[in-house]
Design an enzyme around this catalytic site. Structure first.
Site, PDB file in Angstrom:
ATOM      1  N   GLY A 161       0.811  -1.219   0.000  1.00  0.00           N
ATOM      2  CA  GLY A 161       0.000   0.000   0.000  1.00  0.00           C
ATOM      3  C   GLY A 161       0.843   1.267   0.000  1.00  0.00           C
ATOM      4  N   ARG A 164      -2.213   8.721   3.785  1.00  0.00           N
ATOM      5  CA  ARG A 164      -2.301   9.677   4.895  1.00  0.00           C
ATOM      6  C   ARG A 164      -0.950  10.062   5.491  1.00  0.00           C
ATOM      7  NH1 ARG A 164      -6.522   7.189   8.799  1.00  0.00           N
ATOM      8  NH2 ARG A 164      -6.275   5.322   7.531  1.00  0.00           N
ATOM      9  N   GLY A 191      -6.514  -4.960  -3.016  1.00  0.00           N
ATOM     10  CA  GLY A 191      -6.981  -5.337  -1.680  1.00  0.00           C
ATOM     11  C   GLY A 191      -6.095  -6.378  -1.024  1.00  0.00           C
ATOM     12  N   ASN A 241     -10.654  -6.761  14.192  1.00  0.00           N
ATOM     13  CA  ASN A 241      -9.617  -7.525  13.505  1.00  0.00           C
ATOM     14  C   ASN A 241      -8.327  -6.711  13.526  1.00  0.00           C
ATOM     15  OD1 ASN A 241      -8.045  -8.977  11.702  1.00  0.00           O
ATOM     16  ND2 ASN A 241      -9.119  -8.199   9.883  1.00  0.00           N
ATOM     17  N   ASN A 273      -1.102   4.814  10.278  1.00  0.00           N
ATOM     18  CA  ASN A 273      -1.699   5.343   9.052  1.00  0.00           C
ATOM     19  C   ASN A 273      -1.328   6.802   8.814  1.00  0.00           C
ATOM     20  OD1 ASN A 273      -3.314   2.963   8.235  1.00  0.00           O
ATOM     21  ND2 ASN A 273      -4.290   3.325  10.202  1.00  0.00           N
ATOM     22  N   TYR A 288      42.882  14.338  16.018  1.00  0.00           N
ATOM     23  CA  TYR A 288      42.299  13.387  15.068  1.00  0.00           C
ATOM     24  C   TYR A 288      43.255  12.220  14.901  1.00  0.00           C
ATOM     25  CZ  TYR A 288      40.947  11.012  10.847  1.00  0.00           C
ATOM     26  OH  TYR A 288      40.599  10.023   9.965  1.00  0.00           O
ATOM     27  N   TYR A 334      45.561  11.069   4.995  1.00  0.00           N
ATOM     28  CA  TYR A 334      45.012  11.110   3.640  1.00  0.00           C
ATOM     29  C   TYR A 334      45.888  11.994   2.772  1.00  0.00           C
ATOM     30  CZ  TYR A 334      41.329  11.558   0.067  1.00  0.00           C
ATOM     31  OH  TYR A 334      40.606  11.529  -1.093  1.00  0.00           O
ATOM     32  N   ALA A 348      57.016  18.861  20.947  1.00  0.00           N
ATOM     33  CA  ALA A 348      55.789  19.578  20.573  1.00  0.00           C
ATOM     34  C   ALA A 348      55.980  20.309  19.256  1.00  0.00           C
ATOM     35  CB  ALA A 348      55.414  20.565  21.676  1.00  0.00           C
TER      36      ALA A 348
END
Ligand code: UD1
Ligand code: CA
Length: 464
Positions: free
Chosen positions: A11, A15, A79, A172, A230, A368, A389, A425
């Site tokens: 379906g 809605r 259906g 149901n 729904n 990082y 990278y 450093a």
């Protein structure tokens, strides 16, 4: 019990007012249809057949990750009876009960599916339907019982007289179990002579009855389990129900939550005893958390494995393994393939990707670390980065045990730093550093006595 499950998901869900099929809208961290396949799987279904239609390619693409699911396409939506028939004709039926579930009932539990499947598997009934009595029955198919307590028929809301609508309160739920052979034998008899001109699956009950086969009801005590989605408002309502249900179960098992209303845990997550989950904490996917941990506030983990005694404050983790006694955050970001070993510390504004942080090592501030293998007892000074990278490749950095990296160090990978080495450093490390060596890359320092004062005088006098 061998069992086949058919899930009706063709379906559109008008809605929802969405470009995407209804069953792909998410409840907690997963689409509605995957809640239903999960319930079928956990109930013991050997085959799971999903009927797709509206947005079929999108639904198929999503379900391709669930290897035990077969998709069948219903090209015209005529259906629920037609959808079930398309599934049976395409896939056939196996021995044992056939369970048919609407694809928009995400809260249905595996135990409930098993309970109505068993009512057919034991041979006592040809079919069983799950029923409930919701506070507002409007819109549901109504169950009419025969004098002997079996089901006479199900009447859709749109086909009900006012009297039937007022009197028949048993609804149901949209979950059925059928004897497979009887279902396959008679499903062709479903017609579409009704208010919506649709083939209604619930009409099977009356057809079976005409052939001398009884249908029983299995009443669902908690009607919330069978609520359908729904609209987006209902999606939010069911999301809150799912959250509360999971949180209550975790608290009952010994997990503390300061604010359950803002604590979000997916259905496949496990959390150990005496762990505390702070506000705005989200645990998704296949995350498992050990005992005595403190997570949050503001921690989000997806598919993470977390051992005992771990503290994760304002931490985001995706696909990572965190060993016992680790502390992270506030504001740590651990990405795919990060493995943080026992007792290590990942601090503030630190990102770790595809790296091993060795036992007791520390990456406390503004760093990082990507594609790095780090030994034990390492200290990474604030602001240090693995330059992994080169624009084309991702390269590895290897750091031995007990290495001391000074603040603001750039490690240009591929590069390795031996055990016990010391990096001064602000160094840019472009060559391998032997064990126990000092690496220093720093321009020579100069001191010019009195220069600053003389410059200030000049500026005040307006001299150049
Ligand atoms: C259905 C039941 C109703 C029950 C209710 C419970 C029917 C005729 N009625 O009504 O008795 O009380 O569920 O929620 O079955 N679908 C298809 N192909 C189709 C039509 C529907 O795959 O051609 C799927 C939908 O995607 C949905 C499910 O079947 O997942 C149920 O369809 P829906 O239209 O929502 O049925 P309801 O009107 O809610
Ligand atoms: Ca529905």
């Amino acid at each position: 019990m061998p069992m086949t499950a058919i899930i009706l998901a063709a379906g559109e869900g008008t809605r929802m007012r969405s470009r995407h099929p209804k069953v792909l809208h998410k409840l907690l961290d997963r689409p509605l249809v995957s809640w239903v396949t999960r319930a079928a799987r956990m109930a013991g279904a050997e085959r799971i057949i999903v009927v797709v239609g509206y947005g079929a390619d999108e639904v198929r693409a999503h379900l391709s990750a669930e290897k035990d699911v077969e998709c069948v396409e219903q090209t015209e939506r005529l259906g629920t009876g037609h959808a079930a028939r398309v599934a049976i004709e395409a896939a056939g039926v196996n021995a044992g009960p056939v369970v048919i579930l609407n694809g928009d009932l995400p809260l249905i539990s595996p135990e409930t599916v098993r309970s109505f499947a068993e009512a057919v598997a034991d041979g006592s009934h040809a079919a069983a339907i799950l029923t409930m009595t919701p506070p507002d029955p409007f819109g549901y198919g109504r169950v009419e019982l025969a004098g002997d307590g079996t089901v006479a028929r199900i009447i859709e809301q749109k086909d009900c007289t006012d009297e039937q609508s007022a009197e028949l309160l048993e609804c149901n739920a949209g979950c059925y179990a059928f004897d497979g052979a009887l279902l396959a034998g008679y499903i062709g008899e479903i017609g579409n002579d009704n208010a919506q001109h649709e083939y209604y699956l619930p009409d099977m009950v009356e057809i079976l009855r005409d052939h001398g086969h009884a249908t029983t009801i299995v009443h669902c005590e908690d009607h919330r389990e069978a609520l359908g989605v729904n609209s987006r408002i209902q999606l939010a309502e069911l999301t809150a129900i799912a959250r509360d249900r999971i949180n209550e179960a975790l608290m009952a098992e010994g997990v503390t939550m300061m604010d359950p209303a803002t604590t979000w845990v997916g259905p496949d997550v496990t959390v150990g005893r005496d762990t505390v989950l702070g506000p705005m904490t989200m645990l998704w996917g296949k995350t498992s958390v050990g005992e005595e941990c403190v997570l949050g506030p503001n921690t989000r983990l997806t598919n993470c494995t977390v051992a005992d005694n771990v503290t994760l404050e304002e931490t985001v983790g995706v696909d990572v393994t965190i060993e016992a006694g680790v502390t992270c955050g506030p504001r740590a970001y651990l990405r795919g393939g990060a493995h943080v070993l026992e007792g290590a510390h990942v601090g503030t504004h630190v990102e770790i990707k595809n790296s091993t942080i060795g036992r007791g090592s520390k990456v406390p501030h503004l760093s990082y670390i990507g594609d790095c293998t780090m030994g034990a007892g390492v200290n990474i000074g604030g602001g240090s980065i693995t330059c992994n990278y080169d624009g084309v490749h991702k390269n590895r950095t290897t750091i031995g045990d007990n290495v001391f990296i000074g603040s603001d160090t750039m490690m240009v990978a591929p590069v390795s730093i031996g055990d016990g080495a010391l990096v001064g450093a602000s160094s840019c490390v472009t060559r391998d550093v032997p064990a126990d060596a000092l690496y220093l890359e720093r321009a020579e320092q100069r001191i010019v006595e009195g220069y600053a004062a003389r410059r200030l005088e000049r500026l005040k006098k307006g001299e150049a």
